[in-house]
Motif scaffolding. Structure first.
Motif, PDB file in Angstrom:
ATOM      1  N   LYS A 112      22.543   6.924  11.593  1.00  0.00           N
ATOM      2  CA  LYS A 112      21.747   8.145  11.483  1.00  0.00           C
ATOM      3  C   LYS A 112      21.015   8.251  10.156  1.00  0.00           C
ATOM      4  CE  LYS A 112      24.775  10.812  14.462  1.00  0.00           C
ATOM      5  NZ  LYS A 112      25.746  11.918  14.508  1.00  0.00           N
ATOM      6  N   GLN A 142      19.631   8.661  19.996  1.00  0.00           N
ATOM      7  CA  GLN A 142      20.990   8.155  19.829  1.00  0.00           C
ATOM      8  C   GLN A 142      21.656   8.071  21.193  1.00  0.00           C
ATOM      9  OE1 GLN A 142      23.473  10.532  17.290  1.00  0.00           O
ATOM     10  NE2 GLN A 142      25.248   9.212  17.578  1.00  0.00           N
ATOM     11  N   HIS A 143      22.328   6.952  21.434  1.00  0.00           N
ATOM     12  CA  HIS A 143      23.134   6.751  22.636  1.00  0.00           C
ATOM     13  C   HIS A 143      24.484   6.237  22.165  1.00  0.00           C
ATOM     14  CE1 HIS A 143      24.558   4.611  26.295  1.00  0.00           C
ATOM     15  NE2 HIS A 143      24.057   5.681  26.869  1.00  0.00           N
ATOM     16  N   CYS A 186      21.653   4.026  17.296  1.00  0.00           N
ATOM     17  CA  CYS A 186      20.505   4.864  16.923  1.00  0.00           C
ATOM     18  C   CYS A 186      19.228   4.028  16.874  1.00  0.00           C
ATOM     19  CB  CYS A 186      20.724   5.466  15.531  1.00  0.00           C
ATOM     20  SG  CYS A 186      22.134   6.547  15.395  1.00  0.00           S
ATOM     21  N   LYS A 238      19.741  13.014  22.064  1.00  0.00           N
ATOM     22  CA  LYS A 238      21.070  12.411  22.163  1.00  0.00           C
ATOM     23  C   LYS A 238      21.315  12.140  23.633  1.00  0.00           C
ATOM     24  CE  LYS A 238      25.625  12.613  20.296  1.00  0.00           C
ATOM     25  NZ  LYS A 238      26.479  13.202  19.292  1.00  0.00           N
TER      26      LYS A 238
END
Length: 166
Positions: free
Chosen positions: A111, A139-140, A144, A163
């Motif tokens: 992040k 993001q998964h 990221c 997300k």
């Protein structure tokens, strides 16, 4: 037709990086000349500046030279151009900027790096008075990436944090 994967789009980016895909399709994910020009524009006007600024701010030691340092980190592209067949297999939108070579997904080491990349791209936009179309922080799970798109015209300056649920 075969793709020259080593063709330079800018000083540090080659065509193979921006056309790579894990999806095997009959079309070979080969871009048109117009798509290649769009890829060149995003590399020359944005990714090169992102690479330089990120490394200058966060990677180089005091007094180290950008051109000769071994501490320079590359900008890694997860996805650039996608043919319609590749885009379908990747689950991309039917209006995806990837289809025209106007978007890249940039790998991020977390992040913090994703936010730093986004901040630098916003600074580039402000400093050069250039517009971008999309800046999506995605993001998964723990993975990221930053989706960044620039169209030749009609850019929207769309920013979102996404997300993806498992």
């Amino acid at each position: 037709m075969e793709l020259n994967k080593q063709a330079k789009l800018s000083e540090h980016f080659v065509l193979g990086e921006l056309t790579k895909t894990k999806h095997q399709t009959a079309d070979g994910n080969i871009p048109s000349h117009v798509v290649i020009e769009n890829l060149k524009r995003i590399c020359e006007n944005w990714l090169e500046d992102l690479r330089y600024s990120y490394n200058t701010l966060y990677c180089l030691q005091s007094g180290e030279d950008y051109e000769t340092s071994k501490n320079v980190e590359p900008i890694i592209i997860n996805s650039g151009y996608r043919s319609p067949a590749v885009n379908l297999l990747a689950g991309g939108s039917k209006t995806s900027n990837h289809l025209s070579g106007c978007a890249v997904d940039i790998r991020c080491a977390g992040k913090e790096q994703m936010i730093r990349y986004a901040s630098i791209l916003l600074d580039i936009a402000d400093g050069t008075k250039q517009d971008y179309d999309e800046l999506l922080l995605e993001q998964h799970g723990t993975v990221c990436w930053l989706h960044f798109a620039v169209r030749p015209k009609d850019n929207r300056r769309k920013i979102e944090i996404i997300k993806i649920k498992h």
